[in-house]
Design an enzyme around this catalytic site. Structure first.
Site, PDB file in Angstrom:
ATOM      1  N   GLY A   1       0.811  -1.207   0.000  1.00  0.00           N
ATOM      2  CA  GLY A   1       0.000   0.000   0.000  1.00  0.00           C
ATOM      3  C   GLY A   1       0.841   1.252   0.000  1.00  0.00           C
ATOM      4  O   GLY A   1       0.560   2.211   0.720  1.00  0.00           O
TER       5      GLY A   1
ATOM      6  N   ASP B   1      -3.002  -7.750  -5.938  1.00  0.00           N
ATOM      7  CA  ASP B   1      -4.267  -7.643  -5.215  1.00  0.00           C
ATOM      8  C   ASP B   1      -4.083  -8.361  -3.887  1.00  0.00           C
ATOM      9  O   ASP B   1      -4.013  -9.588  -3.830  1.00  0.00           O
ATOM     10  CB  ASP B   1      -5.382  -8.309  -6.029  1.00  0.00           C
TER      11      ASP B   1
ATOM     12  N   ASN C   1       1.051  -2.402   5.276  1.00  0.00           N
ATOM     13  CA  ASN C   1       0.306  -1.147   5.359  1.00  0.00           C
ATOM     14  C   ASN C   1      -0.981  -1.165   4.542  1.00  0.00           C
ATOM     15  O   ASN C   1      -1.896  -0.398   4.822  1.00  0.00           O
ATOM     16  CB  ASN C   1       1.190   0.010   4.893  1.00  0.00           C
TER      17      ASN C   1
ATOM     18  N   SER D   1      -4.553   0.676  13.585  1.00  0.00           N
ATOM     19  CA  SER D   1      -5.237   1.974  13.640  1.00  0.00           C
ATOM     20  C   SER D   1      -5.758   2.210  15.048  1.00  0.00           C
ATOM     21  O   SER D   1      -6.045   1.257  15.793  1.00  0.00           O
ATOM     22  CB  SER D   1      -6.418   1.992  12.668  1.00  0.00           C
TER      23      SER D   1
ATOM     24  N   TYR E   1     -14.188  -1.767  10.073  1.00  0.00           N
ATOM     25  CA  TYR E   1     -12.775  -1.381  10.000  1.00  0.00           C
ATOM     26  C   TYR E   1     -12.128  -1.474  11.377  1.00  0.00           C
ATOM     27  O   TYR E   1     -11.015  -1.997  11.522  1.00  0.00           O
ATOM     28  CB  TYR E   1     -12.685   0.043   9.458  1.00  0.00           C
TER      29      TYR E   1
ATOM     30  N   LYS F   1      -9.019  -3.902  12.310  1.00  0.00           N
ATOM     31  CA  LYS F   1      -7.755  -3.400  12.836  1.00  0.00           C
ATOM     32  C   LYS F   1      -7.486  -3.950  14.240  1.00  0.00           C
ATOM     33  O   LYS F   1      -6.329  -4.134  14.633  1.00  0.00           O
ATOM     34  CB  LYS F   1      -7.751  -1.873  12.839  1.00  0.00           C
TER      35      LYS F   1
END
Length: 251
Positions: free
Chosen positions: A12, A63, A90, A143, A157, A161
């Site tokens: 990423g 991917d 990342n 995160s 999300y 995380k």
């Protein structure tokens, strides 16, 4: 590349924290494989930024939701580098802000494929090589959402995380006998394309108001922490996740 420099793979790395990390690792003397998927221009810009300052880098597309794609990517990186010393996981995305009561199974699964499965696939493929070397460093980008459950419409999300946080600790235990350190970072509110896409001005203001330092962070400020974890200065750290949030969340 036949360079004697340490070798790193950053996933990423076409924008935001990933791009800044790739540039920072190169600045500190590493040759870097710059992963991208949909943002080819961004990936190539990161590579060029490294090369413009005399660093070594090359772009590679994959991917991260597909195990076969990840295994192919790692094989190509190893063919180019011969070895890998650092992996920065990342790649990931919020995908979209979706209230829990409106969330579909497809959305939930997509968030986990991007943020959790990708870490599993990539770490396993890279760690097999690192185990042969009896050395290596893995750094997972989680995160603050994994600590507090996520903001509006981000429960999937946050859960993903949170899984990355737990995975970091489990991997640190299991891979330590192979000389592999596994750590992570938890970015808070960082000025990246992530928030340009998913956070409006009013939401951003409310989040910044909760930060002790009263400002959002930068990708570069996160990248330097990742680079520290990748360095020998952190050689006795494993299973640790560092909060990079300006005092938004403190233990």
């Amino acid at each position: 590349m036949s360079s004697d420099k340490p070798k790193a793979l950053v996933t990423g790395a076409s924008s935001g924290i990933g791009a800044a990390t790739a540039v920072e690792l190169a600045r500190r003397g590493m040759a870097v494989a710059v992963h991208y998927f949909s943002n080819e221009d961004g990936g190539r810009q990161t590579v060029q930024a490294i090369r413009d300052t005399g660093g070594e880098a090359f772009p590679i597309k994959a991917d991260m939701r597909q195990q076969g794609e990840v295994q192919r990517m790692v094989a190509e990186v190893l063919k180019e580098f011969g070895t890998l010393d650092v992996l920065v996981n990342n790649a990931g995305s919020l995908v979209a802000r979706v209230p829990f009561l409106e969330m579909t199974e497809e959305h939930w699964n997509e968030v986990f494929r991007l943020n959790v499965n990708s870490v599993f696939y990539c770490t396993q493929a890279v760690a097999r090589q690192m185990a042969k070397q009896n050395s290596g460093v893995v750094i997972n980008v989680s995160s603050i959402a994994g600590r507090h459950g996520g903001g509006p419409g981000a429960i999937g999300y946050g859960a993903a995380k949170g899984a990355v946080l737990t995975l970091t600790k489990g991997l640190a235990k299991e891979l330590a006998p192979y000389g592999i350190r596994v750590n992570g970072v938890n970015p808070g509110v960082i000025l990246t394309p992530f928030h340009e896409r998913f956070t409006n001005e009013e939401q951003m203001k409310r989040m910044v108001d909760t930060i002790a330092m009263k400002r959002a962070g930068t990708s570069e400020e996160t990248a330097t922490v990742i680079a520290f974890l990748a360095s020998s200065d952190a050689k006795y750290l494993t299973g640790e996740t560092i909060e990079v949030n300006g005092g938004q969340l403190m233990d």
